[in-house]
Write a protein that holds these residues in place. Structure first.
Motif, mmCIF file in Angstrom:
data_model
loop_
_atom_site.group_PDB
_atom_site.id
_atom_site.type_symbol
_atom_site.label_atom_id
_atom_site.label_comp_id
_atom_site.label_asym_id
_atom_site.label_seq_id
_atom_site.Cartn_x
_atom_site.Cartn_y
_atom_site.Cartn_z
ATOM 1 N N ARG A 1 0.711 -1.314 0.083
ATOM 2 C CA ARG A 1 -0.151 0.009 -0.056
ATOM 3 C C ARG A 1 0.901 1.119 0.097
ATOM 4 N NH1 ARG A 1 -1.239 3.900 2.861
ATOM 5 N NH2 ARG A 1 -0.351 3.329 4.831
ATOM 6 N N MET A 2 1.845 1.255 0.779
ATOM 7 C CA MET A 2 2.913 2.497 1.102
ATOM 8 C C MET A 2 3.584 2.526 -0.343
ATOM 9 S SD MET A 2 4.476 1.499 4.782
ATOM 10 C CE MET A 2 5.247 3.043 4.841
ATOM 11 N N MET A 3 4.092 1.359 -1.215
ATOM 12 C CA MET A 3 4.515 1.502 -2.383
ATOM 13 C C MET A 3 3.586 2.160 -3.444
ATOM 14 S SD MET A 3 6.861 -1.881 -2.557
ATOM 15 C CE MET A 3 8.296 -2.115 -1.781
ATOM 16 N N GLY A 4 2.340 1.764 -3.331
ATOM 17 C CA GLY A 4 1.330 2.279 -4.288
ATOM 18 C C GLY A 4 0.905 3.623 -4.163
ATOM 19 N N GLU A 5 1.341 4.155 -3.137
ATOM 20 C CA GLU A 5 0.947 5.678 -2.519
ATOM 21 C C GLU A 5 2.185 6.670 -2.806
ATOM 22 O OE1 GLU A 5 -0.667 5.949 1.115
ATOM 23 O OE2 GLU A 5 -2.407 5.057 0.481
ATOM 24 N N ALA A 6 3.493 5.773 -2.884
ATOM 25 C CA ALA A 6 4.582 6.558 -3.027
ATOM 26 C C ALA A 6 4.860 7.068 -4.434
ATOM 27 C CB ALA A 6 5.785 6.080 -2.667
ATOM 28 N N ALA A 7 5.249 8.316 -4.562
ATOM 29 C CA ALA A 7 5.740 8.917 -6.041
ATOM 30 C C ALA A 7 7.034 8.322 -6.321
ATOM 31 C CB ALA A 7 5.719 10.474 -5.898
ATOM 32 N N VAL A 8 7.712 8.132 -5.392
ATOM 33 C CA VAL A 8 9.168 7.467 -5.765
ATOM 34 C C VAL A 8 9.659 6.754 -4.624
ATOM 35 C CG1 VAL A 8 11.658 8.516 -6.097
ATOM 36 C CG2 VAL A 8 9.944 9.870 -7.058
ATOM 37 N N HIS A 9 10.225 5.508 -5.065
ATOM 38 C CA HIS A 9 10.678 4.630 -4.157
ATOM 39 C C HIS A 9 12.574 4.994 -4.466
ATOM 40 C CE1 HIS A 9 12.897 1.043 -2.821
ATOM 41 N NE2 HIS A 9 11.971 1.125 -1.659
ATOM 42 N N ALA A 10 12.963 5.263 -3.728
ATOM 43 C CA ALA A 10 14.321 5.920 -3.569
ATOM 44 C C ALA A 10 15.258 5.106 -2.681
ATOM 45 C CB ALA A 10 14.524 7.418 -3.254
ATOM 46 N N HIS A 11 16.218 4.241 -3.148
ATOM 47 C CA HIS A 11 17.151 3.330 -2.459
ATOM 48 C C HIS A 11 18.640 3.375 -3.098
ATOM 49 C CE1 HIS A 11 17.562 -0.789 -0.712
ATOM 50 N NE2 HIS A 11 18.085 -0.089 0.096
ATOM 51 N N PRO A 12 19.171 4.700 -2.705
ATOM 52 C CA PRO A 12 20.622 4.801 -3.360
ATOM 53 C C PRO A 12 21.566 3.951 -2.602
ATOM 54 C CG PRO A 12 19.856 6.690 -1.990
ATOM 55 C CD PRO A 12 18.773 5.900 -1.983
ATOM 56 N N SER A 13 21.378 2.750 -2.599
ATOM 57 C CA SER A 13 22.234 1.589 -1.988
ATOM 58 C C SER A 13 23.605 1.584 -2.533
ATOM 59 C CB SER A 13 21.326 0.429 -1.697
ATOM 60 O OG SER A 13 22.376 -0.600 -1.270
ATOM 61 N N TRP A 14 24.470 0.927 -1.577
ATOM 62 C CA TRP A 14 25.851 0.712 -2.007
ATOM 63 C C TRP A 14 25.975 -0.688 -2.577
ATOM 64 C CZ3 TRP A 14 29.659 4.282 -2.092
ATOM 65 C CH2 TRP A 14 29.560 5.229 -1.300
ATOM 66 N N LEU A 15 24.928 -1.536 -2.494
ATOM 67 C CA LEU A 15 25.287 -2.899 -3.004
ATOM 68 C C LEU A 15 23.926 -3.548 -3.460
ATOM 69 C CD1 LEU A 15 24.104 -4.643 -0.354
ATOM 70 C CD2 LEU A 15 26.021 -3.587 0.696
ATOM 71 N N GLU A 16 22.904 -3.147 -4.025
ATOM 72 C CA GLU A 16 21.821 -3.830 -4.076
ATOM 73 C C GLU A 16 21.887 -4.408 -5.477
ATOM 74 O OE1 GLU A 16 19.387 -4.353 -1.999
ATOM 75 O OE2 GLU A 16 20.368 -3.200 -0.680
ATOM 76 N N SER A 17 20.972 -5.487 -5.613
ATOM 77 C CA SER A 17 21.217 -6.275 -6.872
ATOM 78 C C SER A 17 19.921 -6.567 -7.545
ATOM 79 C CB SER A 17 21.892 -7.502 -6.630
ATOM 80 O OG SER A 17 21.193 -8.295 -5.814
ATOM 81 N N PRO A 18 18.995 -5.404 -7.776
ATOM 82 C CA PRO A 18 19.046 -4.199 -7.640
ATOM 83 C C PRO A 18 17.896 -3.895 -6.422
ATOM 84 C CG PRO A 18 17.175 -4.582 -9.161
ATOM 85 C CD PRO A 18 17.728 -5.998 -8.814
ATOM 86 N N GLY A 19 17.670 -4.901 -5.657
ATOM 87 C CA GLY A 19 16.896 -4.668 -4.545
ATOM 88 C C GLY A 19 15.368 -5.222 -4.828
ATOM 89 N N LEU A 20 14.706 -6.157 -3.895
ATOM 90 C CA LEU A 20 13.410 -6.632 -4.310
ATOM 91 C C LEU A 20 12.610 -5.414 -4.085
ATOM 92 C CD1 LEU A 20 13.857 -10.137 -2.846
ATOM 93 C CD2 LEU A 20 13.525 -9.470 -5.234
ATOM 94 N N ALA A 21 12.749 -4.582 -2.950
ATOM 95 C CA ALA A 21 11.901 -3.659 -2.649
ATOM 96 C C ALA A 21 11.862 -2.611 -4.014
ATOM 97 C CB ALA A 21 12.286 -3.003 -1.358
ATOM 98 N N SER A 22 12.991 -2.519 -4.627
ATOM 99 C CA SER A 22 12.680 -1.374 -5.818
ATOM 100 C C SER A 22 12.024 -1.979 -6.907
ATOM 101 C CB SER A 22 14.214 -1.004 -6.249
ATOM 102 O OG SER A 22 14.842 -0.259 -5.444
ATOM 103 N N LEU A 23 12.078 -3.307 -6.986
ATOM 104 C CA LEU A 23 11.436 -3.881 -8.160
ATOM 105 C C LEU A 23 10.002 -4.092 -7.696
ATOM 106 C CD1 LEU A 23 13.807 -7.162 -8.607
ATOM 107 C CD2 LEU A 23 13.123 -5.186 -10.403
ATOM 108 N N GLU A 24 9.537 -4.206 -6.511
ATOM 109 C CA GLU A 24 8.111 -4.402 -6.217
ATOM 110 C C GLU A 24 7.307 -3.032 -6.277
ATOM 111 O OE1 GLU A 24 7.868 -7.657 -2.566
ATOM 112 O OE2 GLU A 24 8.822 -5.934 -2.046
ATOM 113 N N ALA A 25 8.425 -1.844 -5.725
ATOM 114 C CA ALA A 25 7.932 -0.318 -6.027
ATOM 115 C C ALA A 25 7.584 -0.013 -7.398
ATOM 116 C CB ALA A 25 8.792 0.382 -5.397
ATOM 117 N N ALA A 26 8.364 -0.573 -8.296
ATOM 118 C CA ALA A 26 8.154 -0.340 -9.637
ATOM 119 C C ALA A 26 6.844 -1.107 -10.127
ATOM 120 C CB ALA A 26 9.553 -0.766 -10.458
ATOM 121 N N ALA A 27 6.598 -2.508 -9.517
ATOM 122 C CA ALA A 27 5.529 -3.124 -10.178
ATOM 123 C C ALA A 27 4.273 -2.573 -9.551
ATOM 124 C CB ALA A 27 5.569 -4.400 -9.436
ATOM 125 N N THR A 28 4.227 -1.395 -8.387
ATOM 126 C CA THR A 28 3.303 -0.928 -8.114
ATOM 127 C C THR A 28 2.886 0.618 -8.870
ATOM 128 O OG1 THR A 28 3.996 0.622 -6.190
ATOM 129 C CG2 THR A 28 3.377 -1.708 -5.882
#
Length: 176
Positions: free
Chosen positions: A70-97
Motif C-alpha cells: 500500500r505504501m509503495m502504491g501511494e509513493a511517488a518515488v521509491h528511492a534506494h541509493p544503496s551501495w550494493l543492491e542487486s537491484p533490491g527486491l523492494a525497488s522491483l516491488e515498488a516499480a511493479a506498483t
C-alpha cells in the motif's frame, strides 16, 4: 488514478550499506514527505538518520506485506541509493506498483531497470538529490509503461533459460 506523493525507502533494514542517511541528507531541505521502512541495524546509524530527518520524515521498523505494498502504491518515488543492491527486491516491488524508482549505480540496477529509473551515486548527496527531484517532477507512470513491460519480461523462468543458454554456449566454446 490515485494521487502519489512523497518518497519511500523500503529497505528491510536501516543500515549504512542501504545508505538512508545520505538520502535524508540529500533531501533534508526539500518540502517532501520521506518514509523509511526498515529495522534499525545499529543505534548509531539510526541516530545519524534521525539527525537529517525533518518533521515530514517517518520511520517504520516493520509493516505487514500488504501495508508495504500500500505504501509503495501511494509513493511517488521509491528511492534506494544503496551501495550494493542487486537491484533490491523492494525497488522491483515498488516499480511493479507504479512508483518511479531511484536506485544506486553500483550494482546491476541498470540491467533491471534500463533507462526507466533514476540512478544516483551513493557517495554523492547532490547526485541522489538530482535523481529524486527529477523523479518527483515526472508525470505518474501509466499502467503498462515501458518499465512495467521490461520487468514483466524478467521472470524467474526467463532468467533461468538465459542462464542455461549461457552455460551451454560456454561449454560449446570450450569443446570447440
Amino acid at each position: 488514478a490515485r494521487v502519489r506523493r512523497g518518497v519511500l525507502c523500503a529497505a528491510a533494514r536501516i543500515e549504512s550499506k542501504k545508505n538512508q542517511a545520505a538520502l535524508l541528507y540529500a533531501l533534508h531541505d526539500l518540502d517532501v514527505e520521506v518514509t523509511l521502512l526498515g529495522r534499525p541495524h545499529d543505534a548509531a546509524y539510526l541516530a545519524l538518520c534521525r539527525r537529517w530527518a525533518t518533521p515530514r520524515t517517518r520511520f517504520f521498523d516493520h509493516a505487514p506485506q500488504a501495508e508495504v505494498l500500500r505504501m509503495m502504491g501511494e509513493a511517488a518515488v521509491h528511492a534506494h541509493p544503496s551501495w550494493l543492491e542487486s537491484p533490491g527486491l523492494a525497488s522491483l516491488e515498488a516499480a511493479a506498483t507504479g512508483a518511479h524508482v531511484v536506485t544506486g549505480d553500483r550494482g546491476c540496477e541498470r540491467e533491471y531497470f534500463g533507462p526507466h529509473a533514476g540512478y544516483a551515486d551513493p557517495a554523492d548527496p547532490a547526485s541522489i538529490r538530482r535523481a529524486v527531484v527529477a523523479a518527483l517532477a515526472r508525470a505518474p507512470r501509466p499502467s503498462g509503461d515501458a518499465l512495467e513491460r521490461r520487468l514483466r519480461a524478467r521472470t524467474w523462468h526467463a532468467n533461468a533459460e538465459a542462464t542455461l543458454e549461457g552455460y551451454e554456449r560456454a561449454l560449446a566454446a570450450r569443446r570447440a
